[in-house]
Design a protein around this motif. Structure first.
Motif, mmCIF file in Angstrom:
data_model
loop_
_atom_site.group_PDB
_atom_site.id
_atom_site.type_symbol
_atom_site.label_atom_id
_atom_site.label_comp_id
_atom_site.label_asym_id
_atom_site.label_seq_id
_atom_site.Cartn_x
_atom_site.Cartn_y
_atom_site.Cartn_z
ATOM 1 N N UNK A 1 0.323 8.880 7.334
ATOM 2 C CA UNK A 1 -0.789 8.859 8.052
ATOM 3 C C UNK A 1 -2.035 8.508 7.184
ATOM 4 N N UNK A 2 -2.208 9.183 6.001
ATOM 5 C CA UNK A 2 -3.389 9.092 5.255
ATOM 6 C C UNK A 2 -3.158 7.940 4.355
ATOM 7 N N UNK A 3 -1.887 7.690 3.834
ATOM 8 C CA UNK A 3 -2.053 6.573 2.846
ATOM 9 C C UNK A 3 -1.923 5.165 3.695
ATOM 10 N N UNK A 4 -1.476 5.294 4.869
ATOM 11 C CA UNK A 4 -0.940 3.715 5.416
ATOM 12 C C UNK A 4 -1.824 3.635 6.699
ATOM 13 N N UNK A 5 -1.733 4.493 7.688
ATOM 14 C CA UNK A 5 -2.017 4.479 9.203
ATOM 15 C C UNK A 5 -3.435 4.435 9.154
ATOM 16 N N UNK A 6 -4.362 5.431 8.562
ATOM 17 C CA UNK A 6 -5.480 5.343 8.397
ATOM 18 C C UNK A 6 -6.465 4.248 8.123
ATOM 19 N N UNK A 7 -5.957 3.728 6.691
ATOM 20 C CA UNK A 7 -6.559 2.483 6.182
ATOM 21 C C UNK A 7 -6.396 1.188 7.343
ATOM 22 N N UNK B 1 7.324 0.518 8.439
ATOM 23 C CA UNK B 1 7.369 0.401 10.028
ATOM 24 C C UNK B 1 6.140 -0.141 10.441
ATOM 25 N N UNK B 2 4.889 0.098 9.945
ATOM 26 C CA UNK B 2 3.606 -0.902 10.528
ATOM 27 C C UNK B 2 4.158 -2.271 10.573
ATOM 28 N N UNK C 1 8.909 20.929 -0.558
ATOM 29 C CA UNK C 1 7.990 20.884 0.440
ATOM 30 C C UNK C 1 7.362 19.408 0.400
ATOM 31 N N UNK C 2 7.234 18.882 -0.642
ATOM 32 C CA UNK C 2 6.740 17.674 -1.102
ATOM 33 C C UNK C 2 7.661 16.420 -1.040
ATOM 34 N N UNK C 3 8.709 16.655 -1.086
ATOM 35 C CA UNK C 3 9.837 15.674 -1.306
ATOM 36 C C UNK C 3 9.789 14.665 -0.629
ATOM 37 N N UNK C 4 9.320 14.732 0.760
ATOM 38 C CA UNK C 4 9.304 13.685 1.773
ATOM 39 C C UNK C 4 7.909 12.820 1.385
ATOM 40 N N UNK C 5 6.992 13.159 0.766
ATOM 41 C CA UNK C 5 5.697 12.554 0.718
ATOM 42 C C UNK C 5 5.561 11.282 -0.012
ATOM 43 N N UNK C 6 6.561 11.150 -1.051
ATOM 44 C CA UNK C 6 6.615 9.844 -1.570
ATOM 45 C C UNK C 6 7.135 8.715 -0.527
ATOM 46 N N UNK C 7 8.065 9.226 0.170
ATOM 47 C CA UNK C 7 8.658 8.262 1.285
ATOM 48 C C UNK C 7 7.657 8.070 2.397
ATOM 49 N N UNK C 8 6.901 8.775 2.819
ATOM 50 C CA UNK C 8 6.001 8.754 3.751
ATOM 51 C C UNK C 8 5.258 7.386 3.876
ATOM 52 N N UNK C 9 4.495 7.181 2.796
ATOM 53 C CA UNK C 9 3.799 5.942 2.925
ATOM 54 C C UNK C 9 4.755 4.786 2.800
ATOM 55 N N UNK D 1 0.667 -1.191 -0.214
ATOM 56 C CA UNK D 1 -0.145 0.095 0.128
ATOM 57 C C UNK D 1 0.898 1.162 -0.063
ATOM 58 N N UNK D 2 1.979 1.419 0.730
ATOM 59 C CA UNK D 2 2.914 2.319 0.826
ATOM 60 C C UNK D 2 3.526 2.525 -0.430
ATOM 61 N N UNK D 3 3.986 1.362 -1.105
ATOM 62 C CA UNK D 3 4.464 1.402 -2.279
ATOM 63 C C UNK D 3 3.906 2.153 -3.432
ATOM 64 N N UNK D 4 2.554 1.758 -3.496
ATOM 65 C CA UNK D 4 1.536 2.629 -4.550
ATOM 66 C C UNK D 4 1.579 4.087 -4.368
ATOM 67 N N UNK D 5 1.442 4.318 -2.890
ATOM 68 C CA UNK D 5 1.695 5.995 -2.957
ATOM 69 C C UNK D 5 2.969 6.228 -3.287
ATOM 70 N N UNK D 6 3.990 5.543 -2.970
ATOM 71 C CA UNK D 6 5.351 5.999 -3.485
ATOM 72 C C UNK D 6 5.551 6.535 -4.823
ATOM 73 N N UNK D 7 4.912 5.398 -5.802
ATOM 74 C CA UNK D 7 4.982 5.407 -7.108
ATOM 75 C C UNK D 7 4.212 6.471 -7.487
ATOM 76 N N UNK D 8 3.074 6.771 -7.018
ATOM 77 C CA UNK D 8 2.379 7.878 -7.676
ATOM 78 C C UNK D 8 2.962 9.344 -7.317
ATOM 79 N N UNK D 9 3.497 9.602 -5.745
ATOM 80 C CA UNK D 9 4.048 10.944 -5.456
ATOM 81 C C UNK D 9 5.382 11.213 -5.888
#
Length: 451
Positions: free
Chosen positions: A262-268, A392-393, A378-386, A55-63
């Motif tokens: 938080x939005x792409x992994x923790x909430x789901x 980590x989860x 400012x968005x550079x870390x967003x792909x890594x967030x998920x 799930x986090x990988x998909x967010x990484x590949x989009x962002x």
């Protein structure tokens, strides 16, 4: 009531609200589609693979393509014109988004193909989002709307999308499945392209080349017009000399990384483990978005009277850590919704206040390149967030990651506020907007605790 004064060639004059309405409408529909997809796509991956890491990988590949394309699109937006970039990239986003449910229906959607498609969506969505932001100051000028108010209205539009999108996404996913949400996303991008291409007045959103020189001669324009890399370097040099903007970018970059996880992994994962399901994700996002709209409206009306620094950091204090901590506490749904409501109200003040400061600091002719660079940093870390959060989860579980994320959010926003350059945020409020703001443009950074 507004006065639409035609200018030469039939272009609406500066007292027409049509340009600002059109830009905000295009922002609204495309952002709503993105918010619907933000519920549908992670849920689809999570329930079909059972993997928080994937799930986090998909967010990484989009962002990742989103950030990279946005970083280098600024000079092109300045040269080609934001209107052309906006409608064409929205159309491309619609095509790529529609391909996901199409290939799934045909039983051709492998996980690698899904990663390719979401990467395409991200790559074209970045320049499209940038182009719409670039048109806000021009639209405000044409309507005689103060730039602080225009920034506030853009913030309200974002928050409305963050209210409607999760509610629609959660309902569609719960009732009809995640693929329906992705079809809606494609339709929203197509509508956004139509609004920009048809509804905006002629002459709106043309290239900004030559604006800085103030000359009309062809020979002078050819002599002074910079190339792509020169324009890119000018934007970088300007941003490097703005300590306040750089400090904002670093702080928001860290919080954006935390928000993305938080939005792409923790909430789901929380919704699945708690048994509340995708409808809870939509409800939480909608409650937060609704109160954020209220905060944005107050900021839009009263931004010029507010002590910006105090409001900004108070907003971050409410919008950040409490969301992480309430999910980690195992509190009942009513308490979770109450905390999200308070967080949303605080987040509603962030972008209008920040946007007003940035309007005052960036020259209009450099808007695209500076906006693109600042947003991308400012968005550079967003792909890594998920990606980081998913890993980590999988390694230590949901609750420890929620607690660590809340602590990191609190420390980041409070420690950054100790730096001396933040005093410039309040001093900017005293400038004479009637003389300085028409020569300025919106700045670079975007906070999105509800994105």
């Amino acid at each position: 009531m507004t006065t639409d004064v035609p200018a030469a060639g039939g272009i609406p004059g500066p007292r027409s609200l049509r340009p600002l309405t059109g830009v905000l409408a295009a922002m609204a529909v495309s952002l709503t589609g993105t918010r619907v997809s933000a519920v549908a796509l992670p849920w689809f991956v999570l329930v079909t693979t059972g993997s928080a890491t994937q799930t986090g990988l998909v967010a990484f590949c989009e962002l990742t393509p989103y950030v990279a394309a946005k970083a280098f699109a600024g000079p092109l937006v300045d040269r080609i014109g934001p209107r052309t970039v906006s409608w064409s990239t929205d159309l491309a986003s619609a095509t790529a988004a529609a391909a996901v449910p199409l290939f799934h229906t045909l039983d051709l959607l492998s996980f690698p193909l899904l990663l390719v498609l979401v990467a395409l969506i991200g790559a074209v969505r970045g320049p499209g989002d940038l182009a719409k932001t670039v048109m806000v100051p021009e639209a405000a000028d044409r309507g005689g709307v103060p730039l602080e108010r225009a920034a506030g209205l853009a913030g309200v539009t974002e928050r409305l999308a963050s209210t409607v999108g999760p509610a629609v996404g959660g309902s569609l996913v719960g009732l009809l499945g995640p693929m329906t949400g992705l079809v809606v996303n494609a339709g929203c991008f197509a509508l956004g392209s139509l609004v920009i291409g048809v509804a905006l007045p002629r002459g709106m959103g043309h290239a900004a080349e030559g604006a800085a020189s103030g000359t009309d001669g062809t020979e002078e324009k050819e002599r002074t017009e910079p190339g792509y890399w020169q324009r890119f370097g000018e934007g970088f040099a300007f941003l490097r000399g703005e300590l306040l903007l750089l400090t904002v970018i670093v702080m928001v970059g860290i919080t954006n990384l935390l928000d993305a996880g938080f939005n792409t992994v923790l909430m789901p994962v929380w919704a699945k483990e708690s048994g509340h399901g995708p409808a809870a994700i939509g409800l939480m996002g909608s409650v937060m978005g609704a109160t954020a709209v209220a905060g944005s409206l107050i900021a839009a009306v009263a931004a010029h009277r507010l002590r910006r620094r105090m409001v900004f950091f108070t907003g971050f204090l409410l919008a950040g850590a409490p969301r992480f901590l309430v999910l980690a506490s195992g509190a009942p749904m009513g308490v979770v919704l109450a905390v999200f409501a308070v967080s949303g109200f605080g987040s509603g003040f962030l972008n209008p206040v920040l946007g007003a400061v940035l309007f005052e600091r960036v020259p209009r002719h450099m808007l695209g390149r500076v906006n693109a660079l600042g947003d991308s940093l400012a968005w550079a870390g967003i792909p890594l967030g998920g990606l980081i959060t998913g890993a980590a989860v999988a390694a230590v579980g949901l609750s420890p990651v929620l607690l660590a994320g809340g602590a990191a959010y609190f420390l980041t926003t409070n420690l950054a506020g100790l730096r001396p350059e933040w005093r410039e945020m309040d001093r900017a409020r005293g400038r004479d907007s009637s003389t300085s703001l028409p020569e300025k443009a919106v700045g670079a950074t975007s906070t999105h605790p509800t994105a």
